[in-house]
Design an enzyme around this catalytic site. Structure first.
Site, PDB file in Angstrom:
ATOM      1  N   ILE A  20       0.907  -0.954  -0.126  1.00  0.00           N
ATOM      2  CA  ILE A  20       0.399  -0.232  -0.463  1.00  0.00           C
ATOM      3  C   ILE A  20       1.324   1.629  -0.307  1.00  0.00           C
ATOM      4  CG2 ILE A  20      -0.173  -0.519   2.556  1.00  0.00           C
ATOM      5  CD1 ILE A  20      -2.807   1.169   2.380  1.00  0.00           C
ATOM      6  N   SER A  21       0.788   2.300  -0.504  1.00  0.00           N
ATOM      7  CA  SER A  21       1.559   3.053  -0.926  1.00  0.00           C
ATOM      8  C   SER A  21       1.913   4.247   0.467  1.00  0.00           C
ATOM      9  CB  SER A  21       0.897   4.098  -2.838  1.00  0.00           C
ATOM     10  OG  SER A  21       1.267   3.602  -3.186  1.00  0.00           O
TER      11      SER A  21
END
Ligand code: SAH
Length: 218
Positions: free
Chosen positions: A66-67
């Protein structure tokens, strides 16, 4: 799937994170407000929940991440979204970026090449009531011609090149936000379709993404 409450403690941590993002240079109020509304800890595996409001990336399975919140905010701001916009995301991952987009525009289409991640995100976003987000399993290099053209396209993986197929799916005036490069870091670009056959490219900071790969994985 969302058994976790969103407590005052979570909300407090989120507020702090948003203040950090603003300090790091994110200015778009709508982006900051959307991120303040969304419980990021619902999009993470149990093991990372206590770090959900740190400004870092986390593993989400299938070798993906997940960024980092700053990256999500930066890319979303670059899209310059209006409430009536229709946006395509390449790289659904956890579904968090799609949720941020879903808070800001009327229609979000998101593609993921890993079946397990796509199914998980679809289920979660449905459960959370995002009726304006549609999840697709497939290869983002092809885009999603069925719902084109888009006001914005965002690639959340490191692209080896600028896919012409995606440029073709932009409206005139539409923006493609793409981290470009196969090395250790990627250059963030915003490519605006200024006329039917004319594009303008702007360069921003460097970021670190997992690679955008060809083909879908069941
Ligand atoms: N936006 C995501 C970040 C996910 S990381 C989030 O908010 O969690 C990037 C994702 O892009 C990974 O899940 C990876 O599997 C996916 N991806 C890489 N290449 C792709 C392609 N060609 N088509 C669709 N998804 C791709």
């Amino acid at each position: 799937m969302v058994q976790r409450p969103d407590t005052y403690r979570h909300k407090g941590m989120r507020k702090k994170l948003i203040a950090q993002l603003a300090k790091k240079g994110i200015q778009d109020k709508r982006v900051l407000e959307a991120m303040e509304r969304i419980p990021r800890h619902w999009y993470l595996d149990e093991a990372f929940v206590k770090f959900a409001y740190d400004d870092t990336a986390f593993k989400i399975g299938a070798g993906q991440t997940i960024s980092q919140p700053y990256t999500v905010a930066f890319q979303t701001e670059l899209l310059q979204l209006k409430p009536t916009d229709s946006v395509l995301e390449i790289g659904t991952g956890s579904g968090y970026q799609a949720a941020v987009l879903g808070e800001l525009v009327s229609k979000v289409y998101t593609i993921e090449r890993h079946k397990s991640l796509s199914d998980k995100a679809r289920k979660l976003l449905k459960q959370l009531g995002y009726t304006n987000i549609r999840c697709f399993f497939g290869d983002g290099f092809a885009g999603l011609p069925a719902f084109a053209p888009y006001d914005g396209i965002i690639i959340t993986a490191a692209a080896p090149e600028v896919p012409q197929t995606l440029l073709d799916q932009l409206k005139v005036g539409g923006r493609l936000v793409i981290p470009l490069g196969e090395g250790d870091t990627q250059q963030m670009l915003r490519i605006t379709r200024v006329a039917e056959e004319e594009y303008k490219t702007e360069e921003f900071d460097r970021f670190k993404f997992v690679p955008m790969l060809k083909g879908a994985v069941r």
